[in-house]
Design a protein around this motif. Structure first.
Motif, PDB file in Angstrom:
ATOM      1  N   LEU A 127       0.938  -1.177  -0.170  1.00  0.00           N
ATOM      2  CA  LEU A 127       0.207  -0.121  -0.187  1.00  0.00           C
ATOM      3  C   LEU A 127       1.028   1.217  -0.049  1.00  0.00           C
ATOM      4  O   LEU A 127       1.809   1.301   0.905  1.00  0.00           O
ATOM      5  CB  LEU A 127      -0.810   0.236   1.136  1.00  0.00           C
ATOM      6  CG  LEU A 127      -1.997   1.119   1.325  1.00  0.00           C
ATOM      7  CD1 LEU A 127      -2.838   1.115   0.191  1.00  0.00           C
ATOM      8  CD2 LEU A 127      -2.545   1.087   2.737  1.00  0.00           C
ATOM      9  N   ALA A 155      -2.857   4.910  -1.964  1.00  0.00           N
ATOM     10  CA  ALA A 155      -3.746   5.564  -1.037  1.00  0.00           C
ATOM     11  C   ALA A 155      -3.492   7.172  -1.067  1.00  0.00           C
ATOM     12  O   ALA A 155      -2.309   7.540  -0.402  1.00  0.00           O
ATOM     13  CB  ALA A 155      -3.853   4.777   0.205  1.00  0.00           C
ATOM     14  N   ASN A 157      -3.474  10.189   0.913  1.00  0.00           N
ATOM     15  CA  ASN A 157      -3.560  10.571   2.573  1.00  0.00           C
ATOM     16  C   ASN A 157      -4.203  11.990   2.483  1.00  0.00           C
ATOM     17  O   ASN A 157      -3.283  12.849   1.875  1.00  0.00           O
ATOM     18  CB  ASN A 157      -2.208  10.586   3.150  1.00  0.00           C
ATOM     19  CG  ASN A 157      -2.765  10.517   4.728  1.00  0.00           C
ATOM     20  OD1 ASN A 157      -3.734  10.391   5.243  1.00  0.00           O
ATOM     21  ND2 ASN A 157      -1.662  10.583   5.473  1.00  0.00           N
ATOM     22  N   THR A 185      -8.804   7.264  -1.608  1.00  0.00           N
ATOM     23  CA  THR A 185      -8.425   8.370  -0.548  1.00  0.00           C
ATOM     24  C   THR A 185      -8.499   7.799   0.727  1.00  0.00           C
ATOM     25  O   THR A 185      -9.608   7.041   0.964  1.00  0.00           O
ATOM     26  CB  THR A 185      -9.501   9.668  -0.931  1.00  0.00           C
ATOM     27  OG1 THR A 185      -8.919   9.974  -2.325  1.00  0.00           O
ATOM     28  CG2 THR A 185      -9.115  10.892  -0.064  1.00  0.00           C
ATOM     29  N   CYS A 186      -7.594   8.267   1.709  1.00  0.00           N
ATOM     30  CA  CYS A 186      -7.877   7.754   3.016  1.00  0.00           C
ATOM     31  C   CYS A 186      -7.330   8.914   3.875  1.00  0.00           C
ATOM     32  O   CYS A 186      -6.645   9.747   3.564  1.00  0.00           O
ATOM     33  CB  CYS A 186      -7.103   6.458   3.232  1.00  0.00           C
ATOM     34  SG  CYS A 186      -5.163   6.684   3.404  1.00  0.00           S
ATOM     35  N   SER A 194      -8.264   3.798   7.228  1.00  0.00           N
ATOM     36  CA  SER A 194      -7.106   3.136   6.812  1.00  0.00           C
ATOM     37  C   SER A 194      -7.205   1.639   6.498  1.00  0.00           C
ATOM     38  O   SER A 194      -6.793   1.018   5.501  1.00  0.00           O
ATOM     39  CB  SER A 194      -6.022   3.182   8.051  1.00  0.00           C
ATOM     40  OG  SER A 194      -5.505   4.294   8.446  1.00  0.00           O
ATOM     41  N   ALA A 197      -8.517   1.536   2.869  1.00  0.00           N
ATOM     42  CA  ALA A 197      -7.508   1.459   1.884  1.00  0.00           C
ATOM     43  C   ALA A 197      -6.752  -0.010   1.989  1.00  0.00           C
ATOM     44  O   ALA A 197      -6.443  -0.314   1.228  1.00  0.00           O
ATOM     45  CB  ALA A 197      -6.336   2.377   2.534  1.00  0.00           C
TER      46      ALA A 197
END
Length: 214
Positions: A127, A155, A157, A185-186, A194, A197
Motif C-alpha cells: 500500500l 492511497a 492521504n 483516498t484515506c 485506513s 485502504a
C-alpha cells in the motif's frame, strides 16, 4: 469478494488505547498470513496508518530528527515532523475468513534504501501512501515498488491543506499508474479509513490471483 469485519478497527484501537489487556498471539481462526508493505515518501503518514489500524500495540523504530538528518531529508511540506522511522514499523490486523495481515512500514528516505530488499522479502503487495501536497515525492517509492515487482494500491492521504483541484484521472496520470492499479483516498489517522485502504489492496491481490473467467 467483499469483507465485513466482525468488529470495527476503531473499536479495536479504542480498546488498545484504553489499556485493555491484549492477546499478541494469533487468533485461533488464523488461516492465511499475509505480509504487506506500507510504503511512501518521508512524512506521508505510514506510521500513523499502522498505528491507527493495528489490533496489537504497534512496534515503532522512530528516532528524533537531528540537524544532520535535516540536511539530507527533504522537509518540504512536513516542517512540523519531529521523528522519522529508521528501520521498520510493524502492526497486525485480522480480516474475516482467517486472513491476517502483517503490516511492515518502510522508511521513506533514499538513505534507507539498503533496508528495502530485506523488508520487502516475502511481501505479497504494498500500500503506497501519497501526499497530495507533494506528488513528486512519491515517484522514487513507486519506482522502487515496481522494480520489486510487487502489486500495489495507492492511497492518497487526505492532509487538510492538500490541494482539492486535482481529479482522480489527473492524479493517476501524474503518478503514471496502470489502469488496474487501485487508487483510493484515506485519512491515515482514522482506523476505518485506513482499513478500507488496506482492503482495496487485498481485493486487488485477490483479483490478480482469481482464475480467468471468474
Amino acid at each position: 469478494m467483499a469483507f465485513a469485519p466482525s468488529s470495527t478497527p476503531s473499536d479495536t484501537r479504542a480498546r488498545r488505547t484504553a489499556g485493555a489487556s491484549e492477546d499478541i498471539h494469533l487468533p485461533a481462526t488464523a488461516r492465511d498470513l499475509v505480509k504487506i508493505l506500507v510504503a511512501g515518501p518521508f512524512g506521508v503518514g505510514k506510521t500513523t496508518l499502522i498505528d491507527s489500524v493495528s489490533e496489537i500495540r504497534p512496534l515503532h523504530t522512530e528516532e528524533p530528527l537531528s540537524e544532520a538528518s535535516a540536511r539530507v531529508d527533504d522537509l518540504a511540506g512536513v516542517r512540523d515532523k519531529r521523528t522519522t522511522t529508521v528501520a521498520v514499523d510493524f502492526g497486525r490486523i485480522s480480516l474475516p475468513g482467517g486472513v491476517v495481515l502483517y503490516l511492515f512500514g518502510t522508511p521513506g528516505q533514499e538513505r534507507f534504501r539498503a533496508l528495502w530488499d530485506d523488508i520487502a522479502y516475502g511481501a505479497l503487495g504494498a500500500l503506497v501512501l501519497v501526499d497530495g501536497r507533494r506528488i513528486d515525492a512519491s515517484f522514487d517509492v513507486l519506482g522502487l515498488v515496481e522494480e520489486t515487482g510487487l502489486p500495489y494500491a495507492v492511497a492518497l492521504n487526505a492532509f487538510p491543506d492538500a490541494p482539492r483541484h486535482h481529479t482522480g484521472e489527473q492524479l493517476r496520470a501524474a503518478l503514471d499508474l496502470a489502469a488496474d492499479t487501485p487508487m483510493v483516498t484515506c485519512d491515515a489517522r482514522d482506523a476505518d479509513s485506513s482499513f478500507d485502504a488496506l482492503l482495496a489492496l487485498v481485493q486487488h491481490l485477490i483479483d490478480r490471483h482469481a482464475p480467468e473467467g471468474r
